[in-house]
Design a protein around this motif. Structure first.
Motif, PDB file in Angstrom:
ATOM      1  N   ASP A  78       0.813  -1.219   0.000  1.00 30.15           N
ATOM      2  CA  ASP A  78       0.000   0.000   0.000  1.00 30.15           C
ATOM      3  C   ASP A  78       0.851   1.276   0.000  1.00 30.15           C
ATOM      4  OD1 ASP A  78       0.997  -0.346   2.553  1.00 30.15           O
ATOM      5  OD2 ASP A  78      -0.896   0.108   3.559  1.00 30.15           O
ATOM      6  N   LYS A  99       3.218  -4.580  -9.860  1.00 25.74           N
ATOM      7  CA  LYS A  99       1.754  -4.556  -9.993  1.00 25.74           C
ATOM      8  C   LYS A  99       1.198  -5.974 -10.082  1.00 25.74           C
ATOM      9  CE  LYS A  99       0.483  -0.065 -11.474  1.00 25.74           C
ATOM     10  NZ  LYS A  99      -0.882   0.253 -11.155  1.00 25.74           N
ATOM     11  N   HIS A 104       0.050  -1.626  -5.388  1.00 32.71           N
ATOM     12  CA  HIS A 104      -1.007  -0.811  -5.962  1.00 32.71           C
ATOM     13  C   HIS A 104      -0.524   0.479  -6.604  1.00 32.71           C
ATOM     14  CE1 HIS A 104      -3.704  -3.601  -4.034  1.00 32.71           C
ATOM     15  NE2 HIS A 104      -3.080  -3.391  -2.900  1.00 32.71           N
TER      16      HIS A 104
END
Length: 125
Positions: A78, A99, A104
């Motif tokens: 994150d 990814k 993300h």
């Protein structure tokens, strides 16, 4: 049909946003990670962006997988991650890999010269 480097680059550039140094600095100011994916020899020759973390492209999968003992705790799914290499190609491929692994917020700054040309500081080799 087998993939070519051109195919892989097109796929990477389609999913990893290319950003400039101003964007990168904002992301870093918000807790993002500046990640240098060049080889160690390149760092010895040219230094690295000041504050950049180094994981060579060849080891990224092993450092990014949080189920492995070799996981690098700087890599968090994150956390914004801004990658660079010498010209942007490896950064794009590395970004797509991250990814694909569930990271993300992954961005491609391009090359170290993009950082330097925009006034970014460099740590000496």
């Amino acid at each position: 049909m087998p993939l070519t480097v051109k195919d892989m680059m097109e796929a990477a550039n389609a999913v990893v946003k290319r950003v400039d140094t101003a964007f990168a600095q904002v992301a870093l100011g918000q807790g993002g990670l500046l990640l240098d994916v060049r080889d160690a020899v390149e760092l010895q020759q040219t230094g690295r962006a000041k504050g950049a973390h180094h994981i060579p492209r060849s080891m990224l999968e092993f450092r990014a997988d949080d189920t492995l003992q070799s996981h690098d705790p700087e890599l968090q799914k994150d956390r914004p991650i801004v990658l660079y290499c010498a010209a942007g190609g490896r950064a794009a491929l590395a970004g797509k890999l991250l990814k694909d692994m569930g990271y993300h917020q992954v961005y491609n700054l391009g090359g170290l010269s993009d950082w330097i040309n925009a006034g970014g500081e460099v740590s000496e080799p």
